[in-house]
Write an enzyme that holds these catalytic residues in place. Sequence first.
Site, PDB file in Angstrom:
ATOM      1  N   MET A  21     -13.533 -18.955  37.826  1.00 26.27           N
ATOM      2  CA  MET A  21     -14.933 -18.382  37.249  1.00 26.27           C
ATOM      3  C   MET A  21     -15.978 -19.056  38.308  1.00 26.27           C
ATOM      4  O   MET A  21     -16.859 -18.283  38.842  1.00 26.27           O
ATOM      5  CB  MET A  21     -15.218 -18.969  36.007  1.00 26.27           C
ATOM      6  CG  MET A  21     -16.551 -18.190  35.537  1.00 26.27           C
ATOM      7  SD  MET A  21     -17.093 -18.746  33.899  1.00 26.27           S
ATOM      8  CE  MET A  21     -16.108 -18.047  32.923  1.00 26.27           C
ATOM      9  N   ARG A  71     -18.965  15.687  39.243  1.00 31.45           N
ATOM     10  CA  ARG A  71     -19.715  14.832  38.469  1.00 31.45           C
ATOM     11  C   ARG A  71     -20.872  15.555  37.808  1.00 31.45           C
ATOM     12  O   ARG A  71     -20.923  16.139  36.814  1.00 31.45           O
ATOM     13  CB  ARG A  71     -20.103  13.471  39.101  1.00 31.45           C
ATOM     14  CG  ARG A  71     -20.330  12.453  38.457  1.00 31.45           C
ATOM     15  CD  ARG A  71     -20.529  11.316  39.280  1.00 31.45           C
ATOM     16  NE  ARG A  71     -21.513  11.239  40.462  1.00 31.45           N
ATOM     17  CZ  ARG A  71     -21.860  10.289  41.345  1.00 31.45           C
ATOM     18  NH1 ARG A  71     -21.238   9.093  41.184  1.00 31.45           N
ATOM     19  NH2 ARG A  71     -22.676  10.543  42.374  1.00 31.45           N
ATOM     20  N   LYS A  85     -30.306   2.259  44.451  1.00 30.13           N
ATOM     21  CA  LYS A  85     -29.673   1.816  42.724  1.00 30.13           C
ATOM     22  C   LYS A  85     -28.874   0.482  42.896  1.00 30.13           C
ATOM     23  O   LYS A  85     -28.580   0.074  43.891  1.00 30.13           O
ATOM     24  CB  LYS A  85     -28.879   3.109  42.486  1.00 30.13           C
ATOM     25  CG  LYS A  85     -27.658   3.408  43.499  1.00 30.13           C
ATOM     26  CD  LYS A  85     -27.072   4.743  43.334  1.00 30.13           C
ATOM     27  CE  LYS A  85     -25.876   4.874  44.109  1.00 30.13           C
ATOM     28  NZ  LYS A  85     -25.515   6.359  44.306  1.00 30.13           N
ATOM     29  N   TYR A 122      -4.899 -21.865  38.307  1.00 30.65           N
ATOM     30  CA  TYR A 122      -4.504 -21.223  37.182  1.00 30.65           C
ATOM     31  C   TYR A 122      -3.206 -20.412  37.184  1.00 30.65           C
ATOM     32  O   TYR A 122      -2.921 -19.774  38.390  1.00 30.65           O
ATOM     33  CB  TYR A 122      -5.344 -20.154  36.456  1.00 30.65           C
ATOM     34  CG  TYR A 122      -6.608 -20.904  35.950  1.00 30.65           C
ATOM     35  CD1 TYR A 122      -6.568 -21.747  34.969  1.00 30.65           C
ATOM     36  CD2 TYR A 122      -7.826 -20.406  36.222  1.00 30.65           C
ATOM     37  CE1 TYR A 122      -7.437 -22.440  34.256  1.00 30.65           C
ATOM     38  CE2 TYR A 122      -9.057 -21.226  35.815  1.00 30.65           C
ATOM     39  CZ  TYR A 122      -8.680 -22.124  34.701  1.00 30.65           C
ATOM     40  OH  TYR A 122     -10.192 -22.580  34.276  1.00 30.65           O
TER      41      TYR A 122
HETATM   42  C1  PLP Z   1     -25.087   6.635  45.558  1.00 34.16           C
HETATM   43  C2  PLP Z   1     -25.548   7.892  46.158  1.00 34.16           C
HETATM   44  C3  PLP Z   1     -25.911   8.080  47.484  1.00 34.16           C
HETATM   45  C4  PLP Z   1     -25.949   7.033  48.696  1.00 34.16           C
HETATM   46  O1  PLP Z   1     -24.396   6.898  48.758  1.00 34.16           O
HETATM   47  P1  PLP Z   1     -23.969   5.833  50.210  1.00 34.16           P
HETATM   48  O2  PLP Z   1     -22.519   6.158  50.139  1.00 34.16           O
HETATM   49  O3  PLP Z   1     -24.080   4.338  49.616  1.00 34.16           O
HETATM   50  O4  PLP Z   1     -24.861   6.343  51.245  1.00 34.16           O
HETATM   51  C5  PLP Z   1     -26.329   9.340  47.870  1.00 34.16           C
HETATM   52  N1  PLP Z   1     -26.369  10.464  46.898  1.00 34.16           N
HETATM   53  C6  PLP Z   1     -26.212  10.152  45.807  1.00 34.16           C
HETATM   54  C7  PLP Z   1     -26.223  11.325  44.802  1.00 34.16           C
HETATM   55  C8  PLP Z   1     -25.544   8.914  45.374  1.00 34.16           C
HETATM   56  O5  PLP Z   1     -25.407   8.924  43.800  1.00 34.16           O
END
Ligand code: PLP
Length: 381
Positions: free
Chosen positions: A317, A136, A38, A269
Amino acid sequence: MTPKYRCWAEIDLDALRENLAWIRHRVGPDVRVMAVVKADAYGHGLKPIAGLMMQSGADLFGVANLTEARTIRSVGKGWPVLMLGACLPEEVEIAVRDRVMPTISSTEEARAFSAGAIKAHCTMDVHLKVDTGMGRLGVGPPQAAELAKTIQSLPGLRLQGLYTHFSSAEDDAEFSRRQAETFHRVVAELEKLGIEVPMIHANNSAALLHESKTVHDCVRPGLLVYGIIPPGKRMGADSVLQRQIHPALSWKCRVSLVKEVRRGTPLSYGHAFVSRRRMKVATLTAGYGDGYPRAGSDRAFTLVGGVRCRVLGRVTMDQLLADVSKVPEVANGDEAVLIGRQSGQEITVTDVAGWCGTVPWEILTGITYRVPRLYRGGHAA
Ligand SMILES: *Cc1c(COP(=O)(O)O)cnc(C)c1O
């Protein structure tokens, strides 16, 4: 030769391939490896990484949205893809069309996918998620068996997977143990009811290192594939894997100006930094527009000439300032390292995350579009 870029990331495909091989070695040949890709493969670039992983033994992919799933399909057909997030109502049709396995937490979602599958005259493989403490996604453990039965009874659906997600596997052994127990109870209950699920999975990277009893049929590593050990209180736990894994991504920029400043000179800044001595300051060609966190202002370090150089004043930036007083020879155009190695010194993504009060996942996925990703190695073995 230094590439002609202002700020870029180098991705070592051989390291990625080896990391995946070590994960595979660790879990054994009977356990499937779902490469979690992802957020543009954790900032490494989804297309090339998906392609490499298809060649290197990933069995399936985990994504966060349907665009990512499509990209994977465009690289190679046939690999199962699991959508790790919940699908929005209007996404159901697209998920069905592209045969992306959805994560189901409720009867409502199950019904929507059943209707979508009927309409498309197909059968959809779905994964049922159980919330064992992440809070979640996922159905409550007491309702899991009921939802599994519902999925089985609905036309057009096949219960392909059952899974859960650890909330604190890198930190909290006790809470993780309770999550694992809860999940095991659900698995046992389904077994007792004669509900067969081909793919049971729980382990993210941290759990892969620390929770060997929850490997089941499949593991879901993300961070570990990219060569980073999830930081946390359990980090020191002995593991062969921890020594074999190597970070794939380095992040570099250039020195664009070097100057001497007098004692009492305010820098950047807001004048948050005022020099307390005469010093040599380099302007580097990276800033928060490239994804370098502003939270690293006055705290983080970079490597210039093989020396750790502190970031001075606020990160801006497109540029940041670094103290190069201890670098004997530094010139315009020199390479500077934000993450990676230089002359035997190393700054890890976990270092940067620590200085910036965040986690390596956020640093990696925060590297912006204007940073070209350059790929090294990765030729078929
Ligand atoms: C992102 C995610 C993972 C991978 O997590 P890592 O900590 O990067 O290994 C595995 N399972 C789910 C459901 C996730 O959302």
